[in-house]
Design a protein around this motif. Structure first.
Motif, mmCIF file in Angstrom:
data_model
loop_
_atom_site.group_PDB
_atom_site.id
_atom_site.type_symbol
_atom_site.label_atom_id
_atom_site.label_comp_id
_atom_site.label_asym_id
_atom_site.label_seq_id
_atom_site.Cartn_x
_atom_site.Cartn_y
_atom_site.Cartn_z
ATOM 1 N N ASN A 22 0.832 -1.212 0.000
ATOM 2 C CA ASN A 22 0.000 0.000 0.000
ATOM 3 C C ASN A 22 0.862 1.255 0.000
ATOM 4 O OD1 ASN A 22 -2.432 -1.390 -0.065
ATOM 5 N ND2 ASN A 22 -2.589 -1.489 2.157
ATOM 6 N N GLU A 23 1.937 1.246 0.790
ATOM 7 C CA GLU A 23 2.873 2.386 0.816
ATOM 8 C C GLU A 23 3.504 2.598 -0.557
ATOM 9 O OE1 GLU A 23 4.238 4.419 3.328
ATOM 10 O OE2 GLU A 23 3.358 3.563 5.129
ATOM 11 N N LEU A 24 3.895 1.502 -1.191
ATOM 12 C CA LEU A 24 4.528 1.600 -2.505
ATOM 13 C C LEU A 24 3.555 2.128 -3.558
ATOM 14 C CD1 LEU A 24 6.653 -1.668 -2.427
ATOM 15 C CD2 LEU A 24 7.444 0.674 -2.038
ATOM 16 N N HIS A 25 2.290 1.712 -3.470
ATOM 17 C CA HIS A 25 1.273 2.254 -4.378
ATOM 18 C C HIS A 25 1.142 3.765 -4.188
ATOM 19 C CE1 HIS A 25 -0.552 -0.877 -6.775
ATOM 20 N NE2 HIS A 25 -0.590 -1.689 -5.735
ATOM 21 N N GLU A 26 1.223 4.207 -2.945
ATOM 22 C CA GLU A 26 1.146 5.652 -2.657
ATOM 23 C C GLU A 26 2.304 6.398 -3.313
ATOM 24 O OE1 GLU A 26 -1.052 7.595 -0.741
ATOM 25 O OE2 GLU A 26 -2.356 5.826 -0.776
ATOM 26 N N ILE A 27 3.488 5.826 -3.240
ATOM 27 C CA ILE A 27 4.681 6.491 -3.773
ATOM 28 C C ILE A 27 4.708 6.459 -5.296
ATOM 29 C CG2 ILE A 27 7.202 6.258 -3.991
ATOM 30 C CD1 ILE A 27 7.231 5.609 -0.988
ATOM 31 N N PHE A 28 4.535 5.294 -5.885
ATOM 32 C CA PHE A 28 4.730 5.139 -7.326
ATOM 33 C C PHE A 28 3.478 5.387 -8.156
ATOM 34 C CE2 PHE A 28 8.177 2.637 -5.445
ATOM 35 C CZ PHE A 28 9.264 3.179 -6.109
ATOM 36 N N GLY A 29 2.307 5.367 -7.506
ATOM 37 C CA GLY A 29 1.059 5.656 -8.197
ATOM 38 C C GLY A 29 0.855 4.828 -9.453
ATOM 39 N N PRO A 30 0.469 5.493 -10.551
ATOM 40 C CA PRO A 30 0.130 4.770 -11.780
ATOM 41 C C PRO A 30 1.325 4.130 -12.481
ATOM 42 C CG PRO A 30 0.012 7.137 -12.157
ATOM 43 C CD PRO A 30 0.250 6.936 -10.677
ATOM 44 N N GLU A 31 2.535 4.393 -11.992
ATOM 45 C CA GLU A 31 3.711 3.741 -12.575
ATOM 46 C C GLU A 31 3.663 2.227 -12.317
ATOM 47 O OE1 GLU A 31 6.548 3.925 -15.134
ATOM 48 O OE2 GLU A 31 5.644 5.787 -14.435
ATOM 49 N N ILE A 32 3.022 1.836 -11.206
ATOM 50 C CA ILE A 32 2.936 0.410 -10.838
ATOM 51 C C ILE A 32 1.788 -0.262 -11.577
ATOM 52 C CG2 ILE A 32 2.319 -1.178 -8.968
ATOM 53 C CD1 ILE A 32 4.019 0.399 -7.102
ATOM 54 N N ILE A 33 2.102 -1.393 -12.188
ATOM 55 C CA ILE A 33 1.086 -2.216 -12.851
ATOM 56 C C ILE A 33 0.536 -3.241 -11.867
ATOM 57 C CG2 ILE A 33 0.686 -3.916 -14.686
ATOM 58 C CD1 ILE A 33 3.004 -2.443 -16.217
ATOM 59 N N GLU A 34 1.444 -3.885 -11.123
ATOM 60 C CA GLU A 34 1.053 -4.874 -10.113
ATOM 61 C C GLU A 34 2.197 -5.032 -9.112
ATOM 62 O OE1 GLU A 34 0.180 -8.278 -12.525
ATOM 63 O OE2 GLU A 34 2.238 -8.495 -13.208
ATOM 64 N N ILE A 35 1.858 -5.584 -7.947
ATOM 65 C CA ILE A 35 2.869 -5.829 -6.918
ATOM 66 C C ILE A 35 2.700 -7.266 -6.428
ATOM 67 C CG2 ILE A 35 3.756 -5.225 -4.640
ATOM 68 C CD1 ILE A 35 2.889 -2.406 -5.022
ATOM 69 N N HIS A 36 3.825 -7.986 -6.355
ATOM 70 C CA HIS A 36 3.803 -9.383 -5.917
ATOM 71 C C HIS A 36 4.622 -9.564 -4.643
ATOM 72 C CE1 HIS A 36 2.184 -10.692 -9.793
ATOM 73 N NE2 HIS A 36 3.007 -9.818 -10.337
ATOM 74 N N HIS A 37 4.130 -10.429 -3.777
ATOM 75 C CA HIS A 37 4.892 -10.899 -2.621
ATOM 76 C C HIS A 37 5.684 -12.098 -3.133
ATOM 77 C CE1 HIS A 37 4.661 -12.400 1.859
ATOM 78 N NE2 HIS A 37 5.890 -12.069 1.492
ATOM 79 N N ILE A 38 7.008 -12.023 -3.061
ATOM 80 C CA ILE A 38 7.869 -13.094 -3.569
ATOM 81 C C ILE A 38 8.795 -13.563 -2.448
ATOM 82 C CG2 ILE A 38 7.737 -12.341 -5.971
ATOM 83 C CD1 ILE A 38 10.612 -11.107 -5.549
ATOM 84 N N GLY A 39 9.676 -14.483 -2.778
ATOM 85 C CA GLY A 39 10.635 -14.971 -1.798
ATOM 86 C C GLY A 39 9.991 -15.934 -0.820
ATOM 87 N N SER A 40 10.795 -16.414 0.091
ATOM 88 C CA SER A 40 10.355 -17.468 1.013
ATOM 89 C C SER A 40 9.233 -17.037 1.943
ATOM 90 C CB SER A 40 11.553 -17.976 1.822
ATOM 91 O OG SER A 40 12.476 -18.605 0.965
ATOM 92 N N THR A 41 9.159 -15.758 2.307
ATOM 93 C CA THR A 41 8.078 -15.332 3.205
ATOM 94 C C THR A 41 6.717 -15.373 2.519
ATOM 95 O OG1 THR A 41 8.345 -12.969 2.687
ATOM 96 C CG2 THR A 41 9.588 -13.845 4.594
ATOM 97 N N SER A 42 6.700 -15.567 1.187
ATOM 98 C CA SER A 42 5.433 -15.624 0.450
ATOM 99 C C SER A 42 4.903 -17.053 0.302
ATOM 100 C CB SER A 42 5.606 -14.992 -0.935
ATOM 101 O OG SER A 42 6.413 -15.807 -1.762
ATOM 102 N N VAL A 43 5.635 -18.022 0.848
ATOM 103 C CA VAL A 43 5.242 -19.427 0.703
ATOM 104 C C VAL A 43 4.780 -19.945 2.063
ATOM 105 C CG1 VAL A 43 5.999 -21.750 0.060
ATOM 106 C CG2 VAL A 43 6.896 -19.740 -1.177
#
Length: 173
Positions: A22-43
């Motif tokens: 949510n913070e990243l969406h606030e900063i980058f706005g429409p530049e972001i297409i999508e955001i994914h949780h990756i890495g081991s903490t996402s499993v």
């Protein structure tokens, strides 16, 4: 000196990802297409270093450097490409890291690699357990040697990645 600690899966990791996304969406706005949780903490169920890896996919990677100051204000240090062409990488938390942000432009092949690895481990619990057990063992053997920890898991990670990418592509064929 940073200590390598691998922890049991923690259900709060997902909410930590959502909060930061949510913070990243606030900063980058429409530049972001999508955001994914990756890495081991996402499993779910996978042991991991308790650092949330986040992968925003953006329209234009060359615009991302314009946001370095805004990222700094929420605690991130910009690391530029940090060894991977076409990526912008940020770390939060200094020696007690809490988040890594890996930003790629749409269609960068690194996106598929990260998503394939994550999704493969999500549906192959035996592979996830083997990977988690190795990480735990390496963290015990090399608690203050991050390079040895990383090198120790490289072979298994590459083996999983090869299987994961083939599996991921077969799902999309």
């Amino acid at each position: 000196m940073r200590k390598v600690e691998v922890k049991p899966y923690n259900e709060t990791w997902f909410s930590m990802f959502e909060e930061e996304a949510n913070e990243l969406h606030e900063i980058f706005g429409p530049e972001i297409i999508e955001i994914h949780h990756i890495g081991s903490t996402s499993v779910n169920g996978l042991q991991a270093k308790p650092i949330i890896d986040i992968m925003p996919v953006v329209r234009d990677i060359n615009r991302i450097d314009e946001f370095n100051t805004a990222m700094y204000t929420i605690g991130y240090e910009s690391k530029g490409e940090n060894g991977i062409f076409g990526r912008r990488y940020f770390q939060k938390g200094g020696d007690n890291r809490t988040h890594h942000v890996h930003i790629y432009e749409l269609d960068n092949p690194e996106i598929e690699r990260h998503l394939a690895f994550r999704d493969y481990l999500r549906v192959h619990p035996d592979g996830a357990k083997k990977y988690g057990d190795l990480k735990e063992e390496l963290s015990q053997r090399f608690p203050y040697e991050i390079e040895s920890y990383i090198k120790g898991k490289d072979q298994l990670a590459l083996e999983i990645e090869r299987k994961a990418v083939a599996w991921y592509r077969s799902l999309r064929a």
